[in-house]
Design a protein around this motif. Structure first.
Motif, PDB file in Angstrom:
ATOM      1  N   LYS A 117       0.811  -1.214   0.000  1.00  0.00           N
ATOM      2  CA  LYS A 117       0.000   0.000   0.000  1.00  0.00           C
ATOM      3  C   LYS A 117       0.848   1.269   0.000  1.00  0.00           C
ATOM      4  N   CYS A 118       2.139   1.113   0.196  1.00  0.00           N
ATOM      5  CA  CYS A 118       3.031   2.280   0.198  1.00  0.00           C
ATOM      6  C   CYS A 118       3.383   2.719  -1.220  1.00  0.00           C
ATOM      7  N   ARG A 119       2.977   1.932  -2.215  1.00  0.00           N
ATOM      8  CA  ARG A 119       3.289   2.273  -3.610  1.00  0.00           C
ATOM      9  C   ARG A 119       2.006   2.338  -4.419  1.00  0.00           C
ATOM     10  N   VAL A 120       1.939   3.315  -5.282  1.00  0.00           N
ATOM     11  CA  VAL A 120       0.775   3.473  -6.143  1.00  0.00           C
ATOM     12  C   VAL A 120       1.237   3.251  -7.567  1.00  0.00           C
ATOM     13  N   PRO A 121       0.538   2.497  -8.403  1.00  0.00           N
ATOM     14  CA  PRO A 121      -0.779   1.954  -8.136  1.00  0.00           C
ATOM     15  C   PRO A 121      -0.741   0.735  -7.204  1.00  0.00           C
ATOM     16  N   LEU A 122      -1.840   0.547  -6.537  1.00  0.00           N
ATOM     17  CA  LEU A 122      -2.040  -0.595  -5.654  1.00  0.00           C
ATOM     18  C   LEU A 122      -2.854  -1.632  -6.430  1.00  0.00           C
ATOM     19  N   TYR A 123      -2.405  -2.876  -6.408  1.00  0.00           N
ATOM     20  CA  TYR A 123      -3.126  -3.957  -7.068  1.00  0.00           C
ATOM     21  C   TYR A 123      -3.609  -4.948  -6.026  1.00  0.00           C
ATOM     22  N   GLU A 124      -4.812  -5.494  -6.251  1.00  0.00           N
ATOM     23  CA  GLU A 124      -5.383  -6.492  -5.352  1.00  0.00           C
ATOM     24  C   GLU A 124      -5.951  -7.632  -6.182  1.00  0.00           C
ATOM     25  N   LEU A 125      -5.703  -8.845  -5.744  1.00  0.00           N
ATOM     26  CA  LEU A 125      -6.289 -10.022  -6.365  1.00  0.00           C
ATOM     27  C   LEU A 125      -7.474 -10.436  -5.505  1.00  0.00           C
ATOM     28  N   CYS A 126      -8.651 -10.381  -6.076  1.00  0.00           N
ATOM     29  CA  CYS A 126      -9.893 -10.681  -5.349  1.00  0.00           C
ATOM     30  C   CYS A 126     -10.495 -11.965  -5.909  1.00  0.00           C
ATOM     31  N   GLU A 127     -11.006 -12.811  -5.013  1.00  0.00           N
ATOM     32  CA  GLU A 127     -11.535 -14.103  -5.444  1.00  0.00           C
ATOM     33  C   GLU A 127     -12.714 -14.513  -4.586  1.00  0.00           C
ATOM     34  N   ALA A 128     -13.722 -15.091  -5.238  1.00  0.00           N
ATOM     35  CA  ALA A 128     -14.889 -15.636  -4.534  1.00  0.00           C
ATOM     36  C   ALA A 128     -15.673 -16.531  -5.492  1.00  0.00           C
ATOM     37  N   GLY A 129     -16.152 -17.625  -4.996  1.00  0.00           N
ATOM     38  CA  GLY A 129     -17.016 -18.495  -5.782  1.00  0.00           C
ATOM     39  C   GLY A 129     -16.406 -19.023  -7.059  1.00  0.00           C
TER      40      GLY A 129
END
Length: 60
Positions: free
Chosen positions: A7-19
């Motif tokens: 989170k200290c670097r932009v851009p921030l990437y997130e891997l989101c998963e469900a179902g």
């Protein structure tokens, strides 16, 4: 969210998963506001491959 970049670097990437589906979320700070974009949802295996490519510098 199952993985993310620092989170200290932009851009921030997130891997989101469900179902059994997953997507990558990208957050940047532009024009005094946070802007969030999400890739289309896909099978988890495809999203994980895209995540690996992103972290390796191979994603386009």
């Amino acid at each position: 969210m199952i993985a993310w970049t620092c989170k200290c670097r932009v851009p921030l990437y997130e891997l989101c998963e469900a179902g059994g589906q997953a997507f990558i979320r990208r957050t940047v700070y532009e024009g005094g506001r946070w802007k969030v974009r999400e890739a289309s949802r896909r099978r988890s295996a495809e999203a994980h491959a895209m995540w690996t490519a992103l972290l390796s510098g191979l994603a386009r």
